[in-house]
Design a protein around this motif. Structure first.
Motif, PDB file in Angstrom:
ATOM      1  N   MET A 250       0.838  -1.215   0.000  1.00  0.00           N
ATOM      2  CA  MET A 250       0.000   0.000   0.000  1.00  0.00           C
ATOM      3  C   MET A 250       0.871   1.262   0.000  1.00  0.00           C
ATOM      4  O   MET A 250       0.583   2.219  -0.712  1.00  0.00           O
ATOM      5  N   GLN A 251       1.934   1.226   0.819  1.00  0.00           N
ATOM      6  CA  GLN A 251       2.818   2.404   0.892  1.00  0.00           C
ATOM      7  C   GLN A 251       3.489   2.692  -0.446  1.00  0.00           C
ATOM      8  O   GLN A 251       3.681   3.841  -0.823  1.00  0.00           O
ATOM      9  N   PRO A 258       0.411   5.910 -10.093  1.00  0.00           N
ATOM     10  CA  PRO A 258       0.110   7.262  -9.578  1.00  0.00           C
ATOM     11  C   PRO A 258      -1.385   7.589  -9.454  1.00  0.00           C
ATOM     12  O   PRO A 258      -1.763   8.443  -8.637  1.00  0.00           O
ATOM     13  N   ALA A 259      -2.243   6.918 -10.206  1.00  0.00           N
ATOM     14  CA  ALA A 259      -3.684   7.227 -10.120  1.00  0.00           C
ATOM     15  C   ALA A 259      -4.206   7.089  -8.687  1.00  0.00           C
ATOM     16  O   ALA A 259      -5.229   7.683  -8.325  1.00  0.00           O
ATOM     17  N   VAL A 260      -3.490   6.334  -7.866  1.00  0.00           N
ATOM     18  CA  VAL A 260      -3.909   6.099  -6.476  1.00  0.00           C
ATOM     19  C   VAL A 260      -3.997   7.413  -5.693  1.00  0.00           C
ATOM     20  O   VAL A 260      -4.781   7.520  -4.737  1.00  0.00           O
ATOM     21  N   HIS A 261      -3.202   8.427  -6.109  1.00  0.00           N
ATOM     22  CA  HIS A 261      -3.241   9.724  -5.421  1.00  0.00           C
ATOM     23  C   HIS A 261      -4.666  10.272  -5.375  1.00  0.00           C
ATOM     24  O   HIS A 261      -5.026  10.993  -4.470  1.00  0.00           O
ATOM     25  N   GLU A 265     -11.357   7.288  -0.017  1.00  0.00           N
ATOM     26  CA  GLU A 265     -11.109   6.377   1.122  1.00  0.00           C
ATOM     27  C   GLU A 265     -11.635   4.968   0.794  1.00  0.00           C
ATOM     28  O   GLU A 265     -10.991   3.957   1.049  1.00  0.00           O
ATOM     29  N   HIS A 266     -12.827   4.942   0.189  1.00  0.00           N
ATOM     30  CA  HIS A 266     -13.447   3.657  -0.153  1.00  0.00           C
ATOM     31  C   HIS A 266     -12.572   2.874  -1.149  1.00  0.00           C
ATOM     32  O   HIS A 266     -12.360   1.664  -0.996  1.00  0.00           O
ATOM     33  N   GLN A 267     -12.035   3.596  -2.139  1.00  0.00           N
ATOM     34  CA  GLN A 267     -11.181   2.920  -3.137  1.00  0.00           C
ATOM     35  C   GLN A 267      -9.909   2.378  -2.491  1.00  0.00           C
ATOM     36  O   GLN A 267      -9.431   1.306  -2.837  1.00  0.00           O
ATOM     37  N   ARG A 268      -9.383   3.140  -1.533  1.00  0.00           N
ATOM     38  CA  ARG A 268      -8.168   2.680  -0.840  1.00  0.00           C
ATOM     39  C   ARG A 268      -8.465   1.401  -0.033  1.00  0.00           C
ATOM     40  O   ARG A 268      -7.688   0.455  -0.035  1.00  0.00           O
ATOM     41  N   GLU A 269      -9.629   1.401   0.607  1.00  0.00           N
ATOM     42  CA  GLU A 269     -10.002   0.208   1.388  1.00  0.00           C
ATOM     43  C   GLU A 269     -10.175  -1.005   0.478  1.00  0.00           C
ATOM     44  O   GLU A 269      -9.736  -2.111   0.799  1.00  0.00           O
ATOM     45  N   ASP A 274      -8.102  -6.072  -1.836  1.00  0.00           N
ATOM     46  CA  ASP A 274      -7.591  -6.825  -2.989  1.00  0.00           C
ATOM     47  C   ASP A 274      -6.196  -7.384  -2.710  1.00  0.00           C
ATOM     48  O   ASP A 274      -5.886  -8.519  -3.078  1.00  0.00           O
ATOM     49  N   PHE A 275      -5.358  -6.582  -2.039  1.00  0.00           N
ATOM     50  CA  PHE A 275      -4.034  -7.106  -1.668  1.00  0.00           C
ATOM     51  C   PHE A 275      -4.187  -8.319  -0.734  1.00  0.00           C
ATOM     52  O   PHE A 275      -3.433  -9.285  -0.826  1.00  0.00           O
ATOM     53  N   GLY A 276      -5.161  -8.235   0.148  1.00  0.00           N
ATOM     54  CA  GLY A 276      -5.421  -9.377   1.048  1.00  0.00           C
ATOM     55  C   GLY A 276      -5.787 -10.620   0.260  1.00  0.00           C
ATOM     56  O   GLY A 276      -5.282 -11.717   0.522  1.00  0.00           O
ATOM     57  N   HIS A 277      -6.660 -10.453  -0.758  1.00  0.00           N
ATOM     58  CA  HIS A 277      -7.042 -11.614  -1.582  1.00  0.00           C
ATOM     59  C   HIS A 277      -5.841 -12.161  -2.338  1.00  0.00           C
ATOM     60  O   HIS A 277      -5.679 -13.373  -2.479  1.00  0.00           O
TER      61      HIS A 277
END
Ligand code: B12
Length: 355
Positions: A250-251, A258-261, A265-269, A274-277
């Motif tokens: 995530m970091q 870069p689109a993550v910028h 909040e919902h998209q980050r969660e 997804d990383f967990g899956h």
């Protein structure tokens, strides 16, 4: 409509779509009336449960995956399907003439409806069924077995990430002297994973399980159960470092994608989930030594993300961020590389099944 016409028409997609409309509309009474009318016309309850309710539930997932239905609508539709199943079950009473079966979903497995369909089919076939529902922790399952002494445990696993827990449950059932029949999509397209985890039998559908249990139970003891833990050092590392893997990914994600910028909040969660899956499917594929489990998952995830306007490059960036943290683990990196290659091919392959 005669019963034979009705029977055939259950395979008619229009009939499922008609029922699906009621389910998707949250119309519990309408959906129940629809199913009861078929029963009154002489369609076997088993067919309604498997073809109509099960078939509609699969479509519900397709609509969710295609981003046409929200998760809330999916949950509401599932609740309607559960109510219809319960109503049909209440209309078809049967006396137990066979033995007793415990039916449970593996720990962490929330797909309860397929197992519930199986429970009703077994009950109608004369078994006394203790249906324990979704996500049954292993120790509680075993306590239940000691209290009730069933002739079989039927274990449902719809999602491969739960296979290590399925293995623990199978091993514990054997220690209690009770044979296990395994089923559900999580055990793979054939019996291979179930066999590897030591299950005594496997069936691909509820009806196949009914036939198997009626004709050939208890099965002859397997020559040798693979009771030992299957996970190796790579699996253990991945499971232990899961929180750190996700945090680090995530970091670093904003630099890689870069689109993550601009993410809410919902998209980050959702990204974190997804990383967990990714970590869980990778761990499961290492546990049973089947890279295909992970590759199927990434192909399906790519198609789900695409329907939500998230480009495949985002998933690839995520996979690389996990890969970079696992360079000392050859099986994990090879599996990730294979998945990345799949995603690089001109067309992402269609998902293996639907959600
Ligand atoms: C509805 C659904 C959900 C609902 C479940 C609601 C509920 N209460 O059941 C919700 C939204 C909660 C859900 C969540 C998730 N889901 Co989901 N879900 C589905 C979906 C669309 C339908 C499942 C279903 O009920 N099918 C209808 C039944 C009747 O189908 P069936 O498989 O043919 O059932 C038969 C057999 O499996 C067999 N059977 C079942 N159990 C047993 C047991 C024994 C002993 C035997 C012998 C036979 C047997 O008998 C059944 C009847 O004939 C499927 C896709 C699909 N089309 O099936 C995905 C699916 C199972 N889900 C999937 C995934 C990935 C997830 C999530 C990880 C999604 C996410 N990103 O969060 C989570 C995980 C939740 C968890 N930890 O369990 C994947 C599993 C991946 C895989 N197998 O590789 C699937 C296959 C979709 C996909 N294409 O990837 N899901």
């Amino acid at each position: 409509m005669s019963s034979s016409t009705a029977y055939r028409s259950l395979h008619d997609p229009d009939l499922i779509e008609e029922y699906l409309f009621l389910v998707g509309d949250g119309d519990e009474d309408g959906a129940t009336d629809f199913a009861e009318a078929l029963l009154d016309e002489g369609v076997p309850a088993q067919r309604i449960m498997v073809d109509l309710i099960g078939g509609a539930q699969g479509r519900v997932g397709e609509l969710w995956a295609a981003n046409e239905w929200s998760i809330a609508r999916e949950h509401a539709a599932t609740a309607v399907n559960e109510r219809v199943l319960a109503t049909l079950a209440g209309r078809v009473r049967s006396r137990p003439t066979r033995g007793r079966i415990t039916l449970a979903c593996v720990d962490g497995e929330w797909h309860g409806l397929p197992a519930r369909i199986l429970a009703e089919l077994l009950r109608m076939d004369g078994w006394r069924v203790d249906f324990l529902g979704a996500s049954v922790p292993g120790p509680h399952l075993i306590t239940h077995l000691h209290q009730t002494g069933p002739d079989a445990v039927a274990l449902s696993c719809m999602i491969p990430t739960r296979l290590p827990r399925a293995h623990a449950a199978i091993t514990a059932c054997h220690a209690a002297g009770i044979p296990v029949i395994a089923g559900g999509r999580g055990f793979g397209p054939g019996s291979r994973y179930a066999e590897r985890l030591g299950a005594d039998a496997w069936a691909s559908t509820a009806e196949e399980a009914v036939t198997r249990l009626a004709s050939d139970w208890p099965p002859p003891p397997a020559p040798e159960f693979p009771t030992e833990f299957l996970g190796d050092e790579e699996y253990t590392h991945l499971v232990r470092s899961r929180p750190q893997l996700i945090d680090t990914a995530m970091q670093r994600l904003a630099a890689a994608y870069p689109a993550v910028h601009h993410y809410s909040e919902h998209q980050r969660e959702a990204t974190m989930e997804d990383f967990g899956h990714i970590a869980d499917f990778l761990a499961a594929s290492l546990y049973i030594d089947e890279p295909q489990v992970f590759r199927d998952f990434t192909a399906w995830t790519a198609s789900v993300l695409t329907s939500r306007s998230v480009p495949v490059s985002a998933l690839k960036a995520g996979l690389r961020l996990i890969r970079d943290q696992l360079i000392d683990f050859p099986k994990a990196t090879t599996t990730l590389d294979e998945a990345l290659t799949d995603l690089t091919s001109p067309a992402v392959p269609p998902p293996p099944t639907t959600h």
